[in-house]
Design an enzyme around this catalytic site. Structure first.
Site, PDB file in Angstrom:
ATOM      1  N   ARG A 140      -5.234  11.045  -9.902  1.00  0.00           N
ATOM      2  CA  ARG A 140      -6.183  11.769  -9.051  1.00  0.00           C
ATOM      3  C   ARG A 140      -6.170  13.267  -9.274  1.00  0.00           C
ATOM      4  O   ARG A 140      -7.224  13.897  -9.293  1.00  0.00           O
ATOM      5  CB  ARG A 140      -5.883  11.487  -7.576  1.00  0.00           C
ATOM      6  CG  ARG A 140      -6.384  10.158  -7.104  1.00  0.00           C
ATOM      7  CD  ARG A 140      -6.274  10.077  -5.621  1.00  0.00           C
ATOM      8  NE  ARG A 140      -4.899   9.890  -5.196  1.00  0.00           N
ATOM      9  CZ  ARG A 140      -4.339   8.720  -5.006  1.00  0.00           C
ATOM     10  NH1 ARG A 140      -5.034   7.620  -5.170  1.00  0.00           N
ATOM     11  NH2 ARG A 140      -3.098   8.634  -4.625  1.00  0.00           N
TER      12      ARG A 140
ATOM     13  N   LEU B 188     -15.284   9.487   1.114  1.00  0.00           N
ATOM     14  CA  LEU B 188     -14.678   9.315  -0.197  1.00  0.00           C
ATOM     15  C   LEU B 188     -15.181   8.033  -0.834  1.00  0.00           C
ATOM     16  O   LEU B 188     -15.329   7.022  -0.159  1.00  0.00           O
ATOM     17  CB  LEU B 188     -13.157   9.230  -0.054  1.00  0.00           C
ATOM     18  CG  LEU B 188     -12.488  10.412   0.634  1.00  0.00           C
ATOM     19  CD1 LEU B 188     -11.019  10.109   0.840  1.00  0.00           C
ATOM     20  CD2 LEU B 188     -12.663  11.659  -0.175  1.00  0.00           C
TER      21      LEU B 188
ATOM     22  N   HIS C 272      -8.976  14.382  -2.768  1.00  0.00           N
ATOM     23  CA  HIS C 272      -9.363  13.142  -3.420  1.00  0.00           C
ATOM     24  C   HIS C 272     -10.506  13.500  -4.352  1.00  0.00           C
ATOM     25  O   HIS C 272     -11.421  14.213  -3.956  1.00  0.00           O
ATOM     26  CB  HIS C 272      -9.830  12.116  -2.381  1.00  0.00           C
ATOM     27  CG  HIS C 272     -10.065  10.761  -2.960  1.00  0.00           C
ATOM     28  ND1 HIS C 272     -11.235  10.410  -3.591  1.00  0.00           N
ATOM     29  CD2 HIS C 272      -9.278   9.667  -3.029  1.00  0.00           C
ATOM     30  CE1 HIS C 272     -11.158   9.158  -4.013  1.00  0.00           C
ATOM     31  NE2 HIS C 272      -9.972   8.688  -3.683  1.00  0.00           N
TER      32      HIS C 272
ATOM     33  N   GLU D  33     -11.533   4.594  -5.672  1.00  0.00           N
ATOM     34  CA  GLU D  33     -11.212   4.642  -7.097  1.00  0.00           C
ATOM     35  C   GLU D  33     -11.611   3.371  -7.791  1.00  0.00           C
ATOM     36  O   GLU D  33     -11.702   3.331  -9.025  1.00  0.00           O
ATOM     37  CB  GLU D  33      -9.711   4.838  -7.277  1.00  0.00           C
ATOM     38  CG  GLU D  33      -9.306   6.223  -6.912  1.00  0.00           C
ATOM     39  CD  GLU D  33      -7.825   6.427  -6.992  1.00  0.00           C
ATOM     40  OE1 GLU D  33      -7.191   6.535  -5.943  1.00  0.00           O
ATOM     41  OE2 GLU D  33      -7.316   6.452  -8.107  1.00  0.00           O
TER      42      GLU D  33
ATOM     43  N   HIS E 206      -8.616  15.891   2.237  1.00  0.00           N
ATOM     44  CA  HIS E 206      -8.425  14.745   3.119  1.00  0.00           C
ATOM     45  C   HIS E 206      -7.341  14.988   4.153  1.00  0.00           C
ATOM     46  O   HIS E 206      -7.455  14.551   5.287  1.00  0.00           O
ATOM     47  CB  HIS E 206      -8.072  13.538   2.253  1.00  0.00           C
ATOM     48  CG  HIS E 206      -7.930  12.276   3.003  1.00  0.00           C
ATOM     49  ND1 HIS E 206      -8.976  11.671   3.669  1.00  0.00           N
ATOM     50  CD2 HIS E 206      -6.863  11.486   3.234  1.00  0.00           C
ATOM     51  CE1 HIS E 206      -8.554  10.574   4.243  1.00  0.00           C
ATOM     52  NE2 HIS E 206      -7.273  10.429   3.997  1.00  0.00           N
TER      53      HIS E 206
ATOM     54  N   PHE F 196       0.840  -1.201   0.000  1.00  0.00           N
ATOM     55  CA  PHE F 196       0.000   0.000   0.000  1.00  0.00           C
ATOM     56  C   PHE F 196       0.864   1.234   0.000  1.00  0.00           C
ATOM     57  O   PHE F 196       1.960   1.226   0.548  1.00  0.00           O
ATOM     58  CB  PHE F 196      -0.904  -0.004   1.247  1.00  0.00           C
ATOM     59  CG  PHE F 196      -1.868   1.141   1.303  1.00  0.00           C
ATOM     60  CD1 PHE F 196      -1.876   2.005   2.374  1.00  0.00           C
ATOM     61  CD2 PHE F 196      -2.777   1.347   0.276  1.00  0.00           C
ATOM     62  CE1 PHE F 196      -2.774   3.060   2.422  1.00  0.00           C
ATOM     63  CE2 PHE F 196      -3.668   2.408   0.315  1.00  0.00           C
ATOM     64  CZ  PHE F 196      -3.664   3.253   1.400  1.00  0.00           C
TER      65      PHE F 196
ATOM     66  N   GLN G 140      -4.118  17.873   0.485  1.00  0.00           N
ATOM     67  CA  GLN G 140      -4.334  16.668  -0.321  1.00  0.00           C
ATOM     68  C   GLN G 140      -5.813  16.472  -0.609  1.00  0.00           C
ATOM     69  O   GLN G 140      -6.631  16.391   0.309  1.00  0.00           O
ATOM     70  CB  GLN G 140      -3.784  15.471   0.438  1.00  0.00           C
ATOM     71  CG  GLN G 140      -3.624  14.248  -0.431  1.00  0.00           C
ATOM     72  CD  GLN G 140      -2.904  13.144   0.307  1.00  0.00           C
ATOM     73  OE1 GLN G 140      -3.160  12.903   1.473  1.00  0.00           O
ATOM     74  NE2 GLN G 140      -2.021  12.452  -0.385  1.00  0.00           N
TER      75      GLN G 140
ATOM     76  N   ARG H  91       1.492  13.460   0.614  1.00  0.00           N
ATOM     77  CA  ARG H  91       1.626  12.440   1.649  1.00  0.00           C
ATOM     78  C   ARG H  91       1.361  11.071   1.028  1.00  0.00           C
ATOM     79  O   ARG H  91       0.422  10.893   0.252  1.00  0.00           O
ATOM     80  CB  ARG H  91       0.590  12.725   2.733  1.00  0.00           C
ATOM     81  CG  ARG H  91       0.483  11.679   3.807  1.00  0.00           C
ATOM     82  CD  ARG H  91      -0.805  11.874   4.595  1.00  0.00           C
ATOM     83  NE  ARG H  91      -1.948  11.518   3.799  1.00  0.00           N
ATOM     84  CZ  ARG H  91      -2.602  10.360   3.910  1.00  0.00           C
ATOM     85  NH1 ARG H  91      -2.193   9.448   4.775  1.00  0.00           N
ATOM     86  NH2 ARG H  91      -3.646  10.126   3.157  1.00  0.00           N
TER      87      ARG H  91
END
Lengths: 635, 93
Positions: A304, A270, A260, A273, A371, A137, A258, A415
């Site tokens: 994004r 959110l 989304h 995706e 976010h 991740f 940041q 981030r």
């Protein structure tokens, strides 16, 4: 205006007679009780300091509890791993705006931090052998990007942040930290440029408390609520950033926020995706699949920032949907319902609860959502707050910061996923260790006494602040509607600096809103649980954050990480890193943008002044871990 | 109060007037409506558990059969689309 000044002078004379002010003295005060605040608080108590934790929320209600993703650490349980590879990934993710010494510190401490959490009782998920299970991740790779995908993310089922917060809170109860819950921190007590403590309002009975201490740690979290659409709690109002601004200190890199692309309109959750990955499409008011125009090849699966920008441009050009035409639709009903149920279990429930739509029949209203805030209070890798004067970093004595409120800066311009929980625990602990190194705890010094007629200048502006809000009925606007109008403007203006001139327009509009803050009036004049007052104070804090964000964004004429501009699409560094640097002339500091923004605000006028500070490019130990020279960031 | 209790058996009407609630022969207060406990959070624990949400069921023994992860997230792998997904919501990216 003159009558207002006279009124406030009169009030400040009356303040100490009418409002009870209670003094406390501690060795260390921590403001905020989220992941970073709790870790700092009990780290200090463990080291023997008499610590107070001042928080406006009960510790387990802090926004850390909503962080459901994992925490990265190079434990090497799934395959061979090295923290230096994690260091490389984080530096690259930050688009070379992160300070490499702080990133070195964080990634080197990461395995120890995760093992420490596990020893505190945090129930990480396990492999068959009983080691902590790690998954892939957050852009993590092996061998400095050349060895394929790394598995570094540790989690606790799907509630890592919740579990972290409860583990830390439970652990902190072993030590005798004094918790001051539901105390709203108003201002820092500064004397001759040193921080001597904090002044706070007790929400329960309206009394004012001064916490005097040699060491103050700010861990108040981010300021998502400056935007209309954000995933943050209603309490994420950037109080720490505002306190530091009012004390005349700078905030760093606030323009890096940041986003989304697909957050549910109105709710702020959110949408993954994966919806677009499975075939979902974004449509505007004309029913057009607009992503085909902006990204002809990738279409809805573009990166994004491209998707966010495209959505914002569509809305600005009037093709938004809904009564206010301020969002777009994510359409999934053209996909077979069986496919949705098997590939994306739970999405119909989510859409029904948060958007009130049946995902098999109607599209979901979405818009780009904030976010995380990469920027905040500038600190060095030890957690000490710094200013930048005459080309050098200078530590502010007595003041520390950690967590989302701080900018160490490990996240730089962007981030990576699962790095923020790591940031909390590592720098929370770092603040505690630094304080323990620099000072000795002073035992048995708590003194409680009612304040005599106070003459000391420090901290007196906070109570005057409040009495103005409570007493002056000259003003007319109520706080609550204000809180609703500021964010949508911030959202539209800030997100896309599409054509030249739009950013400047945003700044002007923000100035007007700032001036209108003078007109705030609270309707609740009570002293007990005056949420109207607290929300007005939060609004003032939000405004300070918003004004710095938009001015810093307007000035930064490049696109880097999360800060993307249509009119300046490229990164502007000291060299052009797409070619070999030999033979290139290095651009002077004023002409490139690989530097941190330091923003100051004059709270009375709302005028923002900006300075710049160079990025720290060396690691803590070049022998152990060489720094990563800048390069083009591509995945 | 004590006067009411003393005379409760004799005159229900009087006790209704004084205290607004009905009393039985013994003088104990009788609720007109059944207890509302069943609707409170505590009450819900007393009734048999409702059918569990079939969307994200627990793995047998809490061990994911494919990855052999114990104590991990329920349902399909949350990071399969590059972000951390749960029930269609993205919580980290």
């Amino acid at each position: 205006m003159a009558s207002v000044c006279a009124a406030s002078r009169l009030l400040s004379k009356r303040i100490s007679t009418q409002y009870p002010v209670v003094d406390h003295e501690f060795d260390a005060v921590v403001v905020g009780a989220g992941g970073a605040g709790l870790r700092a608080a009990f780290g200090l108590s463990e080291a023997g300091f008499n610590t107070a934790c001042v928080t406006k929320l009960f510790p387990t209600r802090s926004h850390t509890v909503a962080a459901q993703g994992g925490i990265n650490a190079a434990l090497g349980n799934m395959e061979g791993d090295d923290w230096r590879w994690h260091f490389y990934d984080t530096v690259k993710g930050s688009d070379w705006l992160g300070d490499q010494d702080a990133i070195h510190y964080m990634t080197e401490q990461a395995p120890a931090a995760v093992v420490e959490l596990e020893n505190f009782g945090m129930p990480f998920s396990r492999t068959e052998d009983g080691k902590i299970y790690q998954r892939a991740f957050g852009g993590q790779s092996l061998k400095f990007g050349k060895g394929g995908q790394a598995h570094r993310c540790c989690c606790v089922a799907d509630r890592t942040g919740h579990s972290l917060l409860h583990t830390l809170y439970g652990r902190s109860l072993r030590y005798d930290t004094s918790y001051f819950v539901e105390y709203f921190a108003l201002d820092l007590l500064m004397e001759n440029g040193e921080c001597k403590g904090v002044i706070a309002l007790c929400m329960e009975d309206g009394s004012i408390h001064r916490f005097r201490s040699q060491n103050t740690v700010i861990a108040t979290g981010g300021y998502g609520r400056t935007y209309f659409s954000c995933t943050s709690a209603h309490t994420s109002t950037g109080d720490g950033n505002a306190m530091v601004t009012r004390a005349g200190l700078p905030c760093q890199d606030l323009e890096f926020v940041q986003f989304h692309p697909t957050g549910i309109y109105g709710a702020g959750c959110l949408i993954t995706e994966g919806c677009r990955g499975e075939g979902g499409i974004l449509i505007n008011s004309e029913g057009e699949r607009f992503m085909e125009r902006y990204a002809p090849n990738a279409k809805d699966l573009a990166s994004r920032d491209v998707v966010s920008r495209s959505m914002t441009i569509e809305i600005r050009e009037g093709r938004g949907v809904g009564p206010e035409k301020d969002h777009v639709y994510l359409q999934l009903h053209h996909l077979p319902p069986q496919q949705l149920a098997t590939r994306l279990p739970g999405i119909s429930e989510t859409a029904m609860i948060f958007a009130g739509v049946d995902v098999t029949k109607e599209p979901i209203p979405v818009l780009p959502t904030v976010h995380y805030n990469m920027g905040g209070i500038p600190t060095n890798y030890k957690g000490q707050v710094i200013t930048h004067t005459n080309g050098n970093d200078k530590v502010v004595p007595g003041l520390y910061a950690c967590g989302e409120a701080a900018c160490a800066s490990v996240h730089g311009a962007n981030r990576l996923g699962a790095n923020s929980l790591l940031d909390l625990v590592v720098f929370g602990r770092a603040c505690a260790l630094t304080i323990a190194e620099e000072h000795k705890p002073d035992k048995g010094k708590i003194r409680w006494h009612r304040l005599r007629r106070d003459r000391t200048p420090s901290g007196s502006s906070g109570p005057v602040h409040i009495t103005c809000l409570l007493h002056c009925s000259l003003w007319c606007l109520c706080c609550l509607p204000r809180r609703e109008t500021v964010p949508p403007d911030a959202q539209c203006r800030r997100r896309v600096c599409g054509q030249p001139g739009q950013a400047e327009e945003g700044c002007d509009k923000m100035d007007d809103i700032y001036q209108s803050l003078d007109d705030i009036k609270t309707f609740d004049r009570g002293i007990v649980w005056n949420t109207d007052l607290v929300e007005s104070l939060e609004l003032q804090n939000l405004m300070l954050n918003a004004v710095q964000t938009i001015y810093s964004a307007e000035q930064r004429k490049e696109s880097r990480g999360a800060h993307a501009r249509e009119d300046f699409k490229d990164r502007v560094d000291e060299y052009d890193f797409s070619k070999p640097t030999q033979g290139q002339e290095k651009k002077p500091f004023e002409q490139h943008w690989r530097k941190h923004t330091m923003s100051y605000v004059d709270p009375k006028t709302g005028k923002v002044s900006l300075e710049y500070r160079p990025v720290i490019d060396h690691s803590l130990d070049e022998q152990d871990c060489a720094h990563i020279p800048p390069a083009i960031r591509s995945y | 109060m004590s006067l009411v209790r003393f005379r409760a058996s004799a005159s229900r009407l009087q006790s209704l007037v004084f205290t607004g609630c009905s009393r039985g022969v013994s003088g104990a207060v009788k609720d007109k409506e059944p207890l509302k406990k069943a609707k409170t959070p505590q009450g819900r624990f007393d009734i048999p558990e409702e059918k569990t949400n079939p969307v994200l069921e627990k793995f047998p023994d809490d061990v994911n059969p494919v990855t052999k992860e114990k104590g991990g997230p329920r349902g399909p792998e949350p990071t399969r689309y590059g972000d951390w997904e749960r029930k269609g919501r993205c919580v980290d990216f």
